[in-house]
Design an enzyme around this catalytic site. Structure first.
Site, PDB file in Angstrom:
ATOM      1  N   ASP A 109       0.820  -1.209   0.000  1.00  0.00           N
ATOM      2  CA  ASP A 109       0.000   0.000   0.000  1.00  0.00           C
ATOM      3  C   ASP A 109       0.853   1.259   0.000  1.00  0.00           C
ATOM      4  OD1 ASP A 109       0.999  -0.522   2.536  1.00  0.00           O
ATOM      5  OD2 ASP A 109      -0.924  -0.410   3.560  1.00  0.00           O
ATOM      6  N   ASP A 112       7.238   4.070   3.522  1.00  0.00           N
ATOM      7  CA  ASP A 112       7.619   5.263   4.272  1.00  0.00           C
ATOM      8  C   ASP A 112       9.108   5.158   4.600  1.00  0.00           C
ATOM      9  OD1 ASP A 112       7.646   7.557   5.819  1.00  0.00           O
ATOM     10  OD2 ASP A 112       6.606   6.662   7.519  1.00  0.00           O
ATOM     11  N   PHE A 161       0.119  11.538   7.841  1.00  0.00           N
ATOM     12  CA  PHE A 161      -0.380  10.211   8.174  1.00  0.00           C
ATOM     13  C   PHE A 161      -1.716  10.050   7.463  1.00  0.00           C
ATOM     14  CE2 PHE A 161      -2.442   6.843  10.465  1.00  0.00           C
ATOM     15  CZ  PHE A 161      -1.407   5.926  10.581  1.00  0.00           C
ATOM     16  N   ARG A 174     -10.036   1.721   7.206  1.00  0.00           N
ATOM     17  CA  ARG A 174      -9.526   0.977   6.051  1.00  0.00           C
ATOM     18  C   ARG A 174     -10.483   0.985   4.867  1.00  0.00           C
ATOM     19  NH1 ARG A 174      -4.964  -2.058   7.421  1.00  0.00           N
ATOM     20  NH2 ARG A 174      -4.968  -2.970   9.492  1.00  0.00           N
TER      21      ARG A 174
END
Ligand code: IMP
Ligand code: MG
Length: 189
Positions: A109, A112, A161, A174
């Site tokens: 997904d 980072d 975030f 989600r």
């Protein structure tokens, strides 16, 4: 049209249409590289569940698509704080089929600091796949701690975030169809 956002969500950063376009672009690139071959997409649970499904269907429609696209999943967890993973990645659930001799594309997904993908590339690379590449829907390039190759990238993600489209905050959000920024007061300082 003004959209009503769920509690805790500040704003939509990437729309469902933009996410679908990104999946189509990644699918076209993957199709170009694996025309006439069989591949296994290994989705990383739980965050990559939607991108894996949508990328797989976009691949089926891409010109020159691979002849056979199989799906498998792996689950990892990493210690760290609420915002960011640590270097300590742990395998929670392995793939159901061996990947030896197969053309494997890891589907993630978001990247980072890079620890999660670095761990997965090393672990799966040790199993003698015919080839190993990685497709990552969202790239957050601002805090990379390890150098890791991403072969297919969907979109660059702002340094925020984010939640939605598989990504969670404490298992929430989600199932939002878009990518959103959480309200800062929801996150611990
Ligand atoms: P990395 O190990 O720091 O590269 O991060 C990869 C993992 O951290 C992803 O698979 C996500 O589970 C999680 N992650 C990183 N950034 C975010 C975010 O903005 N929202 C939700 N999860 C994130
Ligand atoms: Mg993930």
């Amino acid at each position: 049209m003004q959209q009503t956002l769920p509690p805790g969500i500040e704003r939509v950063l990437i729309t469902a249409e933009e996410l679908a376009d990104a999946n189509r672009r990644m699918a076209a690139a993957i199709a170009g590289d694996y025309a006439g071959q069989s591949i296994v997409l290994v989705g990383v649970l739980k965050g990559a569940v939607f991108v894996t499904a949508d990328l797989a269907r976009a691949l089926a429609e891409a010109p020159g698509a691979p002849t056979d696209v199989q799906l498998d999943f792996i689950a990892v967890s990493s210690y760290g704080n609420a915002h960011r993973s640590s270097g300590e990645v742990r395998l929670v659930q392995d793939t159901t089929h061996a990947i030896e001799g197969k053309h494997v594309v890891i589907v993630e997904d978001i990247i980072d600091n890079g620890h999660t993908l670095h761990y997965l590339r090393a672990m799966l690379g040790n199993r003698q796949p015919a080839s190993l590449r990685a497709a990552v829907l969202l790239d957050k390039p601002y805090h990379r701690a390890v150098d890791v190759t991403v072969d297919y990238t969907g979109l660059t993600c702002p340094d925020e975030f984010v939640v939605g489209y598989g990504l969670d905050y404490q298992e929430r959000y989600r199932t939002l169809p878009y990518l959103a920024k959480l309200r800062p007061d929801v996150l611990p300082a």
